[in-house]
Design a protein around this motif. Structure first.
Motif, PDB file in Angstrom:
ATOM      1  N   HIS A   1      -4.988   2.231  -3.303  1.00 54.52           N
ATOM      2  CA  HIS A   1      -3.548   2.945  -3.896  1.00 54.52           C
ATOM      3  C   HIS A   1      -2.541   1.910  -3.540  1.00 54.52           C
TER       4      HIS A   1
ATOM      5  N   HIS B   1       1.643   2.402  -9.991  1.00 51.43           N
ATOM      6  CA  HIS B   1       0.637   2.499  -8.997  1.00 51.43           C
ATOM      7  C   HIS B   1      -0.505   1.796  -9.645  1.00 51.43           C
TER       8      HIS B   1
ATOM      9  N   PRO C   1      -2.112   7.572   0.323  1.00 46.13           N
ATOM     10  CA  PRO C   1      -2.973   7.158  -0.714  1.00 46.13           C
ATOM     11  C   PRO C   1      -3.954   8.117  -1.447  1.00 46.13           C
TER      12      PRO C   1
ATOM     13  N   ARG D   1       0.783  -1.231  -0.007  1.00 47.33           N
ATOM     14  CA  ARG D   1       0.020   0.173  -0.122  1.00 47.33           C
ATOM     15  C   ARG D   1       0.806   1.273  -0.089  1.00 47.33           C
ATOM     16  N   ASP D   2       0.535   2.240  -0.770  1.00 45.81           N
ATOM     17  CA  ASP D   2       1.052   3.424  -0.774  1.00 45.81           C
ATOM     18  C   ASP D   2       0.956   3.990   0.652  1.00 45.81           C
TER      19      ASP D   2
END
Ligand code: AMP
Length: 113
Positions: free
Chosen positions: A37, A101, A32, A28-29
């Motif tokens: 994301h 992404h 987000p 996970r970013d």
């Protein structure tokens, strides 16, 4: 090792992992931009899409297949999602380790600003 995504791939920097294969890690970013994301990276350090070699089609394919699998795991495959590889300065790349992404979970505008 001063590349943060190499550290995540190696497990020495924490991240919320979604999927792992021999070639690829997805997590996970931290910041987000959409309900889903996720970043998909090669375990091998490649600075950007531009740094992938002509003999690395297997790795390129593994990355793309992993992005589609992430979308399915995140439940956005049916509603739709976007895959982005910001590349270089004008492409808006801020981390110099190739990453895709995977964004979804809300309507995404086009074109990006
Ligand atoms: P880009 O600007 O396309 O190079 O994307 C880099 C992305 O990495 C940004 O969306 C950041 O929020 C994300 N990011 C930076 N550091 C981390 C981290 N330690 N864990 C997860 N995501 C990160």
């Amino acid at each position: 090792m001063d590349c943060i995504f190499c550290r995540i791939a190696a497990g020495s920097l924490p991240a919320t992992r979604i999927l792992e294969t021999d070639d690829v890690v997805a997590f996970r970013d931290l910041n987000p931009r959409a309900p889903t994301h996720v970043l998909v990276i090669p375990r091998l350090h490649r600075a950007s899409l531009d740094a992938l070699g002509a003999d690395e089609a297997h790795l390129a394919g593994a990355l793309l297949l992993a992005t589609a699998e992430v979308a399915r795991l995140e439940g956005v495959a049916d509603s739709g999602y976007r895959v982005v590889a910001n590349t270089g300065e004008e492409g808006g790349q801020t981390v110099d380790h190739l990453h895709f992404h995977v964004l979804g979970g809300r309507p995404l505008g086009w074109p990006p600003g």
